[in-house]
Design a protein around this motif. Structure first.
Motif, mmCIF file in Angstrom:
data_model
loop_
_atom_site.group_PDB
_atom_site.id
_atom_site.type_symbol
_atom_site.label_atom_id
_atom_site.label_comp_id
_atom_site.label_asym_id
_atom_site.label_seq_id
_atom_site.Cartn_x
_atom_site.Cartn_y
_atom_site.Cartn_z
ATOM 1 N N ALA A 129 0.815 -1.210 0.000
ATOM 2 C CA ALA A 129 0.000 0.000 0.000
ATOM 3 C C ALA A 129 0.850 1.263 0.000
ATOM 4 O O ALA A 129 1.894 1.321 0.653
ATOM 5 C CB ALA A 129 -0.918 0.004 1.220
ATOM 6 N N ASP A 130 0.389 2.266 -0.710
ATOM 7 C CA ASP A 130 0.985 3.591 -0.677
ATOM 8 C C ASP A 130 0.527 4.270 0.611
ATOM 9 O O ASP A 130 -0.679 4.408 0.832
ATOM 10 C CB ASP A 130 0.502 4.391 -1.890
ATOM 11 C CG ASP A 130 1.110 5.789 -1.971
ATOM 12 O OD1 ASP A 130 1.629 6.285 -0.953
ATOM 13 O OD2 ASP A 130 1.038 6.384 -3.063
ATOM 14 N N PRO A 131 1.447 4.690 1.487
ATOM 15 C CA PRO A 131 1.024 5.331 2.741
ATOM 16 C C PRO A 131 0.096 6.523 2.524
ATOM 17 O O PRO A 131 -0.769 6.795 3.356
ATOM 18 C CB PRO A 131 2.352 5.774 3.373
ATOM 19 C CG PRO A 131 3.361 4.834 2.817
ATOM 20 C CD PRO A 131 2.903 4.552 1.406
ATOM 21 N N ARG A 132 0.248 7.213 1.382
ATOM 22 C CA ARG A 132 -0.592 8.384 1.114
ATOM 23 C C ARG A 132 -2.032 7.998 0.801
ATOM 24 O O ARG A 132 -2.910 8.853 0.764
ATOM 25 C CB ARG A 132 0.007 9.196 -0.031
ATOM 26 C CG ARG A 132 1.365 9.818 0.305
ATOM 27 C CD ARG A 132 2.024 10.387 -0.916
ATOM 28 N NE ARG A 132 2.307 9.338 -1.902
ATOM 29 C CZ ARG A 132 2.802 9.566 -3.130
ATOM 30 N NH1 ARG A 132 3.045 10.813 -3.509
ATOM 31 N NH2 ARG A 132 3.035 8.561 -3.950
ATOM 32 N N ARG A 133 -2.260 6.712 0.566
ATOM 33 C CA ARG A 133 -3.611 6.207 0.338
ATOM 34 C C ARG A 133 -3.988 5.204 1.423
ATOM 35 O O ARG A 133 -4.754 4.260 1.172
ATOM 36 C CB ARG A 133 -3.699 5.574 -1.045
ATOM 37 C CG ARG A 133 -3.564 6.598 -2.161
ATOM 38 C CD ARG A 133 -3.686 5.962 -3.519
ATOM 39 N NE ARG A 133 -3.700 6.975 -4.565
ATOM 40 C CZ ARG A 133 -3.743 6.696 -5.867
ATOM 41 N NH1 ARG A 133 -3.771 5.436 -6.272
ATOM 42 N NH2 ARG A 133 -3.753 7.672 -6.753
ATOM 43 N N THR A 134 -3.442 5.424 2.606
ATOM 44 C CA THR A 134 -3.656 4.519 3.727
ATOM 45 C C THR A 134 -4.191 5.297 4.919
ATOM 46 O O THR A 134 -3.759 6.413 5.191
ATOM 47 C CB THR A 134 -2.335 3.828 4.110
ATOM 48 O OG1 THR A 134 -1.887 3.038 2.996
ATOM 49 C CG2 THR A 134 -2.502 2.933 5.324
ATOM 50 N N LEU A 135 -5.116 4.684 5.640
ATOM 51 C CA LEU A 135 -5.699 5.275 6.845
ATOM 52 C C LEU A 135 -5.226 4.501 8.066
ATOM 53 O O LEU A 135 -5.266 3.273 8.074
ATOM 54 C CB LEU A 135 -7.226 5.214 6.762
ATOM 55 C CG LEU A 135 -8.012 5.709 7.988
ATOM 56 C CD1 LEU A 135 -7.849 7.218 8.136
ATOM 57 C CD2 LEU A 135 -9.495 5.328 7.857
#
Length: 236
Positions: free
Chosen positions: A181-187
């Protein structure tokens, strides 16, 4: 790809009360304490923060401060820190301190929040990667299995397995890598602004819940399902 990282204690699960913890161990070990003494011992154990996942200590004694600060970096440190706190409270048998530590790792000591299954299942059905990121000194997978939530978790990033504890970004990075996962698209969803807020350093969005008793927090995780669609629209 979108993904959601969850803290364990106080977020997906709640540990039993300190009094319940002590009662269970006394029953399991065949020991008995008069009710006033039991309640006083439970209050004392809570004040020193002896129950992992429970109430934080009122004060960490100087001789345990260094150990306490690093307690989640290994299983050995975790056990030493919490039994060290527990042993500050006199109990009728010294072996009870080890029994108390063992009890907190039992699935019976943990209750999932009422909406945890619904949220984890919904994320799984949407194809959203889910990881548990926890400061902990033991493996909580048995707790997830016992409560039927393990099928909805794709990865675990546990501090004692990596020698790093939140808010260190390394632990969140381990989870994102495991999910691809891309951290910028992770919650990141957690109950500690200090510890779980560390995910923001990687670019993760962070959502906080309160670590209330399970019966007092029936639906605090449900907003996560409304936040996830926004992740997909974040810029790459």
């Amino acid at each position: 790809m979108t993904a959601v990282l969850f803290d364990f204690s106080g977020t997906l699960f709640r540990v039993e009360s300190t009094e319940s913890w002590l009662r269970a161990v006394l029953e399991e070990t065949g020991r008995d304490l008069p009710e006033p003494e039991l309640k006083e011992a439970a209050r004392a154990l809570e004040a020193v923060g002896a129950l992992p996942g429970g109430v934080a200590p009122v004060r960490v004694p100087e001789e345990l401060a260094g150990l306490w600060a690093r307690r989640d970096e290994s299983a050995v440190l975790h056990r030493a820190a919490y039994t060290g706190m527990s042993r500050r409270v006199p109990l009728p048998d010294p072996d009870l301190h080890d029994a108390l530590y063992a009890r907190h790792m039992s699935p019976a000591a943990w209750t999932p929040y009422p909406d945890a299954r619904q949220v984890l299942r919904a994320l799984h059905e949407r194809g959203i990667g889910v990881a548990v990121v926890s400061n902990i000194g033991w493996d909580p997978r048995s707790v997830f299995r016992a409560h039927g939530l393990d099928p909805f978790v794709d990865a675990y990033a546990l501090s004692y397995e990596h020698g790093a504890q939140k808010p260190d970004p390394r632990l969140f990075s381990v989870a994102c890598t495991a999910l691809g996962a891309d951290p910028r698209r992770t919650l990141m969803v957690g109950d500690s602004r200090e510890a779980d807020g560390g995910a923001a350093a990687l670019g993760c969005r962070v959502h906080f819940v309160d670590p209330l008793p399970a019966a007092e927090r029936p639906n605090a995780l449900l907003p996560v399902l409304d936040l996830v669609p926004d992740l997909a629209s974040d810029p790459a």
